[in-house]
Design a protein around this motif. Structure first.
Motif, short mmCIF file in Angstrom:
data_model
loop_
_atom_site.label_atom_id
_atom_site.label_comp_id
_atom_site.label_asym_id
_atom_site.label_seq_id
_atom_site.Cartn_x
_atom_site.Cartn_y
_atom_site.Cartn_z
N THR A 49 53.57 46.50 48.39
CA THR A 49 53.48 46.77 49.83
C THR A 49 52.44 45.88 50.51
OG1 THR A 49 51.87 48.56 49.47
CG2 THR A 49 54.23 49.16 49.55
N GLY A 50 51.87 44.95 49.77
CA GLY A 50 50.90 44.03 50.36
C GLY A 50 49.54 44.66 50.63
N GLY A 51 49.19 45.68 49.87
CA GLY A 51 47.90 46.35 50.06
C GLY A 51 46.72 45.40 49.98
N HIS A 52 46.80 44.43 49.09
CA HIS A 52 45.71 43.46 48.95
C HIS A 52 45.62 42.57 50.20
CE1 HIS A 52 49.33 41.59 47.42
NE2 HIS A 52 48.78 40.40 47.58
N ASP A 53 46.77 42.25 50.83
CA ASP A 53 46.77 41.43 52.05
C ASP A 53 46.07 42.16 53.19
OD1 ASP A 53 48.18 39.23 51.04
OD2 ASP A 53 50.11 40.17 51.45
N VAL A 54 46.36 43.46 53.33
CA VAL A 54 45.74 44.26 54.39
C VAL A 54 44.22 44.24 54.24
CG1 VAL A 54 45.53 46.61 55.31
CG2 VAL A 54 47.77 45.72 54.66
N ASP A 55 43.79 44.18 53.00
CA ASP A 55 42.36 44.17 52.70
C ASP A 55 41.75 42.77 52.86
OD1 ASP A 55 40.56 46.17 52.20
OD2 ASP A 55 40.85 46.20 50.04
N PHE A 57 42.85 39.87 51.25
CA PHE A 57 42.97 39.01 50.07
C PHE A 57 44.38 38.48 49.97
CE2 PHE A 57 39.20 41.37 49.29
CZ PHE A 57 38.38 40.49 48.59
N ARG A 58 44.49 37.18 49.75
CA ARG A 58 45.81 36.55 49.68
C ARG A 58 46.47 36.74 48.33
NH1 ARG A 58 45.34 30.71 52.29
NH2 ARG A 58 47.18 30.58 50.99
N SER A 59 45.69 37.12 47.33
CA SER A 59 46.28 37.30 46.00
C SER A 59 45.82 38.61 45.38
CB SER A 59 45.89 36.14 45.07
OG SER A 59 44.55 36.29 44.65
N ALA A 60 46.69 39.13 44.52
CA ALA A 60 46.34 40.34 43.78
C ALA A 60 45.15 40.07 42.86
CB ALA A 60 47.55 40.80 42.97
N VAL A 61 45.11 38.88 42.29
CA VAL A 61 44.01 38.52 41.39
C VAL A 61 42.68 38.56 42.13
CG1 VAL A 61 43.04 36.68 39.96
CG2 VAL A 61 45.50 37.18 39.87
N GLY A 62 42.64 37.95 43.31
CA GLY A 62 41.41 37.96 44.09
C GLY A 62 40.98 39.37 44.46
N TRP A 63 41.95 40.20 44.81
CA TRP A 63 41.64 41.59 45.16
C TRP A 63 41.05 42.32 43.96
CZ3 TRP A 63 42.51 46.51 43.71
CH2 TRP A 63 42.17 47.51 44.63
N LEU A 64 41.68 42.17 42.80
CA LEU A 64 41.20 42.84 41.59
C LEU A 64 39.79 42.39 41.22
CD1 LEU A 64 44.48 42.76 39.48
CD2 LEU A 64 43.29 44.83 40.24
N LYS A 65 39.54 41.10 41.32
CA LYS A 65 38.21 40.58 40.97
C LYS A 65 37.15 41.12 41.94
CE LYS A 65 38.04 36.15 40.21
NZ LYS A 65 38.35 34.71 40.25
N ALA A 66 37.49 41.21 43.21
CA ALA A 66 36.52 41.64 44.21
C ALA A 66 36.30 43.15 44.22
CB ALA A 66 36.97 41.18 45.60
N HIS A 67 37.36 43.91 44.04
CA HIS A 67 37.26 45.36 44.24
C HIS A 67 37.06 46.18 42.97
CE1 HIS A 67 37.84 45.51 48.56
NE2 HIS A 67 38.71 44.52 48.40
N VAL A 68 37.52 45.69 41.86
CA VAL A 68 37.34 46.46 40.63
C VAL A 68 36.61 45.67 39.55
CG1 VAL A 68 39.20 48.10 41.02
CG2 VAL A 68 39.70 45.99 39.86
N ALA A 69 36.01 44.56 39.96
CA ALA A 69 35.12 43.76 39.11
C ALA A 69 35.74 43.35 37.78
CB ALA A 69 33.80 44.50 38.89
N LEU A 70 37.02 42.95 37.83
CA LEU A 70 37.65 42.43 36.62
C LEU A 70 37.29 40.96 36.46
CD1 LEU A 70 41.27 43.93 36.70
CD2 LEU A 70 39.30 44.72 35.40
N THR A 71 37.26 40.50 35.23
CA THR A 71 37.08 39.07 35.00
C THR A 71 38.33 38.35 35.48
OG1 THR A 71 38.08 39.12 32.80
CG2 THR A 71 35.68 39.51 32.93
N ASP A 72 38.24 37.06 35.62
CA ASP A 72 39.39 36.27 36.07
C ASP A 72 40.57 36.46 35.12
OD1 ASP A 72 40.45 34.22 37.96
OD2 ASP A 72 40.61 33.04 36.11
N GLY A 73 40.32 36.39 33.82
CA GLY A 73 41.39 36.55 32.84
C GLY A 73 42.03 37.92 32.87
N ASP A 74 41.20 38.97 32.97
CA ASP A 74 41.72 40.33 33.01
C ASP A 74 42.51 40.57 34.30
OD1 ASP A 74 40.67 40.95 30.52
OD2 ASP A 74 38.92 42.00 31.33
N ALA A 75 42.00 40.05 35.42
CA ALA A 75 42.69 40.21 36.70
C ALA A 75 44.05 39.49 36.68
CB ALA A 75 41.83 39.68 37.84
#
Length: 99
Positions: A49-55, A57-75
Motif C-alpha cells: 500500500t506504499g506505507g513507506h512512501d507515505v513516511d 521513504f522511496r524504498s522499503a529497504v530505506g524505511w526498514l533501516k531507518a525505522h526498525v534499525a535493520l542492517t543493510d543486508g537484513d533490510a
C-alpha cells in the motif's frame, strides 16, 4: 487470553516466564516463528500500500533501516522476501495461515 492489540501483546510478553527446559525452549522458538510470520504478513501489506512512501521513504529497504534499525543486508533480505510473497499469493497464504 486473546491478544488483539500490540499493547496487549507487549504486556503479555513482559509477563512471560519460560522454564529453561527443552520442551519450553522449543515452544518459545515456535512462538517466535509465528510472530515473525505475522511481522512479514504485515510488512507485505504495508509495502504493497506504499506505507513507506507515505513516511517519506522511496524504498522499503530505506524505511526498514531507518525505522526498525535493520542492517543493510537484513533490510534487503526482508524487503526481498516481502516482494516475493507479494507476487506468489498462494505461497504467501500457506505461510501466513501456518500451512
Amino acid at each position: 487470553m486473546v491478544t488483539t492489540t500490540l499493547g496487549e501483546l507487549e504486556e503479555a510478553v513482559g509477563e512471560l516466564t519460560v522454564a529453561p527446559v527443552s520442551a519450553d525452549v522449543v515452544d518459545l522458538f515456535a512462538l517466535r516463528e509465528r510472530v515473525e510470520v505475522t511481522v512479514l504478513e504485515t510488512l507485505c501489506g504495508f509495502f504493497a500500500t506504499g506505507g513507506h512512501d507515505v513516511d517519506g521513504f522511496r524504498s522499503a529497504v530505506g524505511w526498514l533501516k531507518a525505522h526498525v534499525a535493520l542492517t543493510d543486508g537484513d533490510a534487503k533480505a526482508l524487503a526481498a522476501r516481502a516482494r516475493r510473497l507479494a507476487v506468489w499469493p498462494t505461497l504467501a497464504k500457506l505461510l501466513f495461515d501456518g500451512s
